[in-house]
Design an enzyme around this catalytic site. Structure first.
Site, PDB file in Angstrom:
ATOM      1  N   TYR A  38       0.856  -1.194   0.000  1.00 50.80           N
ATOM      2  CA  TYR A  38       0.000   0.000   0.000  1.00 50.80           C
ATOM      3  C   TYR A  38       0.885   1.233   0.000  1.00 50.80           C
ATOM      4  O   TYR A  38       1.848   1.309   0.761  1.00 50.80           O
ATOM      5  CB  TYR A  38      -0.891  -0.012   1.245  1.00 50.80           C
ATOM      6  CG  TYR A  38      -1.770   1.219   1.391  1.00 50.80           C
ATOM      7  CD1 TYR A  38      -2.779   1.479   0.475  1.00 50.80           C
ATOM      8  CD2 TYR A  38      -1.600   2.093   2.457  1.00 50.80           C
ATOM      9  CE1 TYR A  38      -3.600   2.597   0.611  1.00 50.80           C
ATOM     10  CE2 TYR A  38      -2.415   3.211   2.609  1.00 50.80           C
ATOM     11  CZ  TYR A  38      -3.416   3.456   1.684  1.00 50.80           C
ATOM     12  OH  TYR A  38      -4.222   4.563   1.836  1.00 50.80           O
ATOM     13  N   ASP A  47       9.154   2.821  -0.102  1.00 52.33           N
ATOM     14  CA  ASP A  47       8.113   3.473   0.682  1.00 52.33           C
ATOM     15  C   ASP A  47       8.288   3.011   2.128  1.00 52.33           C
ATOM     16  O   ASP A  47       7.834   1.937   2.499  1.00 52.33           O
ATOM     17  CB  ASP A  47       6.735   3.105   0.132  1.00 52.33           C
ATOM     18  CG  ASP A  47       5.607   3.706   0.956  1.00 52.33           C
ATOM     19  OD1 ASP A  47       5.904   4.355   1.991  1.00 52.33           O
ATOM     20  OD2 ASP A  47       4.435   3.525   0.576  1.00 52.33           O
ATOM     21  N   LYS A  52       4.238   8.677   9.190  1.00 55.01           N
ATOM     22  CA  LYS A  52       3.998   8.039  10.489  1.00 55.01           C
ATOM     23  C   LYS A  52       4.976   8.470  11.591  1.00 55.01           C
ATOM     24  O   LYS A  52       4.792   9.541  12.153  1.00 55.01           O
ATOM     25  CB  LYS A  52       3.923   6.526  10.294  1.00 55.01           C
ATOM     26  CG  LYS A  52       2.760   6.194   9.350  1.00 55.01           C
ATOM     27  CD  LYS A  52       2.304   4.763   9.285  1.00 55.01           C
ATOM     28  CE  LYS A  52       0.974   4.700   8.554  1.00 55.01           C
ATOM     29  NZ  LYS A  52       0.955   3.959   7.319  1.00 55.01           N
TER      30      LYS A  52
HETATM   31  C1  PLP Z   1       0.360   4.509   5.965  1.00 49.41           C
HETATM   32  C2  PLP Z   1       1.088   4.298   4.729  1.00 49.41           C
HETATM   33  C3  PLP Z   1       0.963   5.166   3.635  1.00 49.41           C
HETATM   34  C4  PLP Z   1      -0.035   6.283   3.600  1.00 49.41           C
HETATM   35  O1  PLP Z   1       0.228   7.246   4.554  1.00 49.41           O
HETATM   36  P1  PLP Z   1      -0.962   8.285   4.953  1.00 49.41           P
HETATM   37  O2  PLP Z   1      -0.304   9.206   5.917  1.00 49.41           O
HETATM   38  O3  PLP Z   1      -2.048   7.438   5.549  1.00 49.41           O
HETATM   39  O4  PLP Z   1      -1.387   8.939   3.708  1.00 49.41           O
HETATM   40  C5  PLP Z   1       1.767   4.964   2.541  1.00 49.41           C
HETATM   41  N1  PLP Z   1       2.646   3.953   2.499  1.00 49.41           N
HETATM   42  C6  PLP Z   1       2.786   3.087   3.526  1.00 49.41           C
HETATM   43  C7  PLP Z   1       3.798   2.008   3.438  1.00 49.41           C
HETATM   44  C8  PLP Z   1       2.008   3.227   4.670  1.00 49.41           C
HETATM   45  O5  PLP Z   1       2.137   2.341   5.664  1.00 49.41           O
END
Ligand code: PLP
Length: 426
Positions: free
Chosen positions: A143, A238, A266
């Site tokens: 994701y 990511d 995060k």
């Molecule tokens: C949480 C997450 C996102 C999205 O971040 P948001 O702050 O919710 O937009 C993208 N990539 C990864 C790997 C994530 O865990």
């Protein structure tokens, strides 16, 4: 047996789609009513019905030093008295950028944004602008936020053209996204061989957490790095979830594989809405105002968000923090495995650092397809037994759970006690 959370959910549904501002909070995957939260402290969250839970969600990752850490709160209170936002540069932004650059091996320059979604969208735009190519490769089950071209499901064939995962995403956007199975280097090599010069970027979670935690094979990560190096494709890690989580320098420092670009979020916001993307200077200098790739944000680098992130990183930078996280996490998972072995329940637990997922699966879980074989009905029952025992887990089989510095031995032992009972009742 209506409680306050149930009443609040009904009320919320009148004004907010599904009653929630992010879908997974609605408990759709596990059924039941999500507790409405009033406050949090350390490893605990408290709901409107006066219940106290040991929290393994930690706001989906940011709360790695625990909720309401005094050092973070004090710094925020101070920042609060100075002003909320200026839309102009501040000194604190330099400090946060410097810390990120020094910690994360691939990042020579970094730009702050307001969410992980923004970070990945901007990173991919920059990779496209830099390479002059359009296509990207992503992996099924990874994701990357809800940007259009990243919301694409895997097709059945290795190089199947993207099919949007959401209504509202035009096929034309998805067409430039190639989705492949994680941990499968051969599939990537085949895809790259047929159209290397059209591919701008390969984006992945180096430690996937969004199909449940998956362990990356080291040859897979190294192979991607090599392939990108040979073909001029930009490798984007990511690390929105894994950054400053699985290690100070993220998964890239843990596995020794350095991408061209990295996305963060995060943890670096410490609970405030934050994201960031960074990488090689040569790439980052293509960003406006230096270069032709446009990206902007009214609240980017917001003083409160930067303060929360900065203090969180300062706490994490102290010696022994990651060893503590590792020790708590190893203990919890090792004991949980023992408990599972004593029952007839078939489980596999994947863990990297303080991220873990307990899969109700009879075989190893190494990618999206194997994750999907999990018994989600058993998971839902387990989830609700744990919740009843006041253990707050991620409300889906396909999510990571997060351990923080605030989780005490007592918390872990209570969790195991409730888990033992849950396994027996399943
Ligand atoms: C949480 C997450 C996102 C999205 O971040 P948001 O702050 O919710 O937009 C993208 N990539 C990864 C790997 C994530 O865990």
């Amino acid at each position: 047996m209506s409680n306050k959370s149930e009443l609040l959910l009904e009320k919320a549904k009148k004004y907010i789609p599904g009653g929630v501002n992010s879908p997974v909070r609605a408990f759709k995957a596990v059924g039941g009513i999500p507790p409405f939260i009033t406050s949090a402290l350390g490893s605990k969250i408290y709901d409107v019905d006066g219940k106290e839970y040991i929290d393994y969600v930690g706001s989906w990752g940011p709360m790695i030093v625990g909720h309401r850490h005094p050092q973070v709160i004090e710094a925020l209170q101070k920042a609060l008295t100075k002003g909320l936002s200026y839309g102009a540069p501040t000194e604190a932004e330099i400090e946060l950028a410097r810390m990120i650059v020094e910690a994360v091996p691939s990042i020579e320059m970094v730009r702050m944004v307001n969410s992980g979604t923004e970070a990945t969208m901007s990173a991919v735009r920059l990779a496209r602008g830099y390479t002059g190519r359009d296509k990207i490769i992503k992996f099924s089950g990874c994701y990357h936020g809800h940007g259009d071209f990243l919301l694409v499901k895997a097709g059945s064939g290795a190089t199947t053209l993207g099919i949007p995962d959401s209504k509202g995403v035009p096929d034309d956007f998805a067409r430039n996204t190639i989705t492949l199975p994680f941990n499968n280097l051969d599939a990537v090599k085949r895809a790259v061989k047929s159209e290397a010069l059209k591919i701008a970027a390969i984006i992945l979670e180096p430690v996937p957490g969004n199909m449940g935690v998956i362990l990356p094979q080291e040859e897979f990560l190294c192979g991607l790095q090599e392939l990108c190096h040979e073909t001029g494709i930009v490798l984007i890690f990511d690390e929105v979830m894994s950054g400053f989580r699985v290690a100070w320098g993220g998964a890239q420092s843990l596995y020794g594989v350095i991408p061209d670009m990295t996305c963060l979020g995060k943890v670096i916001g410490g609970g405030m809405p934050v994201g960031a993307f960074g990488g090689k200077k040569e790439i980052m200098e293509n960003l406006a105002p230096l270069g032709p790739v446009y990206q902007a944000g009214t609240l980017s680098g917001n003083p409160l968000a930067v303060t929360a992130g900065l203090e969180t990183l300062k706490i994490l930078a102290q010696p022994g923090t990651y060893a503590t996280l590792e020790k708590s996490s190893e203990y919890l998972v090792k004991e949980a495995k023992k408990l599972a072995q004593k029952t007839s329940v078939k489980t596999h637990i994947n863990r990297v650092g303080s991220l873990f997922t307990l899969f109700f699966a009879s075989q190893e879980v190494i990618d999206y397809d194997t994750a999907l074989k999990s018994d989600t009905v058993a998971f839902s029952r387990y989830f609700h037994l744990m919740l009843k025992g006041e253990i707050y887990l991620a409300p889906s089989q396909f999510e990571a759970n997060f351990i923080s510095l605030a989780h005490s031995q007592e918390d872990l032992d209570k969790t195991l006690e409730v888990m033992a009972k849950a396994f027996k009742e399943l």
